[in-house]
Scaffold this motif. Structure first.
Motif, short mmCIF file in Angstrom:
data_model
loop_
_atom_site.label_atom_id
_atom_site.label_comp_id
_atom_site.label_asym_id
_atom_site.label_seq_id
_atom_site.Cartn_x
_atom_site.Cartn_y
_atom_site.Cartn_z
N VAL A 76 0.84 -1.21 0.00
CA VAL A 76 0.00 0.00 0.00
C VAL A 76 0.87 1.25 0.00
O VAL A 76 0.60 2.23 -0.73
CB VAL A 76 -0.95 -0.02 1.21
CG1 VAL A 76 -1.69 1.31 1.34
CG2 VAL A 76 -1.94 -1.17 1.09
N ILE A 77 1.93 1.26 0.81
CA ILE A 77 2.83 2.41 0.83
C ILE A 77 3.49 2.61 -0.54
O ILE A 77 3.62 3.74 -1.03
CB ILE A 77 3.89 2.23 1.94
CG1 ILE A 77 3.23 2.24 3.32
CG2 ILE A 77 4.96 3.31 1.85
CD1 ILE A 77 4.18 1.93 4.45
N SER A 78 3.89 1.51 -1.16
CA SER A 78 4.49 1.60 -2.50
C SER A 78 3.49 2.13 -3.51
O SER A 78 3.86 2.89 -4.41
CB SER A 78 5.00 0.22 -2.93
OG SER A 78 6.01 -0.24 -2.05
N ALA A 79 2.21 1.74 -3.35
CA ALA A 79 1.19 2.24 -4.28
C ALA A 79 1.05 3.75 -4.17
O ALA A 79 0.94 4.47 -5.17
CB ALA A 79 -0.15 1.56 -4.00
N ILE A 80 1.08 4.27 -2.94
CA ILE A 80 0.99 5.72 -2.75
C ILE A 80 2.20 6.42 -3.36
O ILE A 80 2.07 7.45 -4.04
CB ILE A 80 0.88 6.03 -1.24
CG1 ILE A 80 -0.42 5.46 -0.68
CG2 ILE A 80 0.95 7.54 -1.00
CD1 ILE A 80 -0.55 5.58 0.83
N CYS A 81 3.38 5.85 -3.15
CA CYS A 81 4.60 6.46 -3.70
C CYS A 81 4.62 6.43 -5.22
O CYS A 81 5.11 7.36 -5.87
CB CYS A 81 5.83 5.74 -3.14
SG CYS A 81 6.07 5.94 -1.35
#
Length: 407
Positions: A76-81
């Motif tokens: 999820v964090i990678s998706a935001i980035c």
């Protein structure tokens, strides 16, 4: 950056020459991220589902649960980035692959080691790393995944976590990682070469199109491209200048109704392929129609030429022909003139001539020489010789010029 330039990303620090087009790289990273999110949701679904035990044998629920949630949170964090471009592509891709190797190895250990079959998911990560990062980094990722699997196997054997351990399967799994990395590297390299070739061909086509446009615009003859409905598609500067137009016309009728009717007549009877236009400024324009077939559409080309320019060229051709004829006549006159001059010389050597006859022979010699000089000048003008620069002193040259042409 120009519109024709493609931004290239170099994600592998071990292979500086390996590059991926930025648009393609971010697209592949988004697809891989979607795969990770789906896989993380499946891990958590299996963990809480009552059918999970029939799908996966979980030996360490605590490790499996924390690894699954960590996998989902990192995805999820990678998706935001990735969506907001908060991190560079190279860093984001490397973090995704490294976290995959670590967390999937932990999940494999939680499910019973290499015999659980979870290690095959690492093959997807290695193949993705070969496409996302590529270069020598693909081999490095395969080595790292092989070491992770081997370390997990040694740890399980040392702690006695499982009843059975298989170093052979772990070694075969590591060999498959290297094979997948090599194949993905070859595939990525071939894709890169294909993109480079396509980019070169695109640039070549753009250059040829610009060159064609330049040639068309700088032709002396006017050119207009139209379709069957007489809609003007293109016109060069010469055509606008010859037709006294300031803007590109929409239809042929905007140029001349006579031209529009002649075009319709030519479509019906292709043998009548020209027309003479009389413009308002009293100039005459010769127009010629030509078909211009293309792959997808059929166009027509109209060529405009100024009659005054055509007559000027015709006059130049006449003058050139007259020059050649004059040189030929001068050459023919030279032969009998030589005979006359030679006969005058022989006659002047006769000792029995009177003074008046000698005077006549001198007149023959003088005027024969003068005519011969004129013929030499004419023949010299007709000869094609290379021009060369020469310093001329004006005063003696003018004196000689006046002496040659003074009566």
């Amino acid at each position: 950056m120009s519109a024709n330039t493609i931004e290239i990303i170099f994600p592998c620090p071990l292979s500086k020459g390996y590059g991926i087009p930025a648009r393609q790289a971010w697209l592949l990273l988004s697809v891989y991220l979607f795969y990770r999110l789906t896989l993380a949701c499946l891990f958590i679904f299996v963990f809480y589902s009552r059918w999970g035990s029939s799908l996966i044998s979980i030996d360490n629920s605590w490790l499996y649960g924390y690894s699954s949630y960590s996998y989902l949170i990192l995805s999820v964090i990678s998706a935001i980035c990735i969506v907001w471009r908060l991190t560079a592509y190279s860093l984001q891709a490397q973090l995704l692959i490294f976290s995959d190797i670590l967390l999937l190895t932990l999940l494999m250990h939680a499910c019973g080691g290499v015999n659980s079959g979870m290690g095959t998911l690492l093959g997807v990560s290695i193949a993705s790393g070969g496409l996302l990062i590529g270069g020598r980094c693909a081999i490095f990722l395969a080595a790292l995944a092989s070491l992770a699997v081997l370390t997990e196997q040694i740890f399980a054997d040392y702690t006695g976590s499982f009843q059975l351990t298989s170093y052979t399967y772990a070694g075969m799994l590591g060999a498959s990682f290297f094979t997948i990395a090599l194949l993905s590297h070859i595939l990525a390299k071939r894709s890169e070469q294909t993109l480079q070739l396509a980019d070169q061909q695109k640039n070549t086509i753009i250059k040829l199109e610009e060159l064609n446009q330049y040639i068309i615009q700088h032709l002396q003859s006017g050119i207009i491209i139209t379709n069957k409905n007489q809609q003007v598609q293109m016109a060069n500067e010469a055509s606008l200048r010859l037709l006294n137009l300031s803007v590109l016309p929409v239809n042929l009728g905007d140029i001349s109704e006579h031209l529009s009717q002649a075009f319709e007549s030519w479509l019906a009877n292709p043998e009548q392929d020209f027309v003479l236009l009389h413009l308002s400024n009293r100039s005459e324009i010769h127009s010629r129609f030509m078909p211009l077939p293309t792959v997808h559409e059929f166009f027509y080309m109209i060529i405009f030429e100024d009659i005054a320019l055509y007559n000027q060229r015709l006059q130049q051709c006449k003058l050139a022909s007259l020059g050649r004829l004059t040189a030929s006549i001068a050459h023919e006159i030279r032969n009998p003139l030589g005979a006359i001059s030679h006969a005058g010389q022989l006659l002047s050597e006769n000792p029995h001539l009177s003074i008046q006859d000698l005077r006549l022979t001198e007149i023959i010699q003088t005027h024969s020489s003068r005519v011969n000089h004129i013929i030499e000048d004419i023949l010299q003008l007709s000869r094609h010789s290379d021009s060369r620069r020469e310093k001329v002193y004006l005063k003696p040259w003018l004196t000689q010029y006046m002496n040659n042409f003074m009566l």
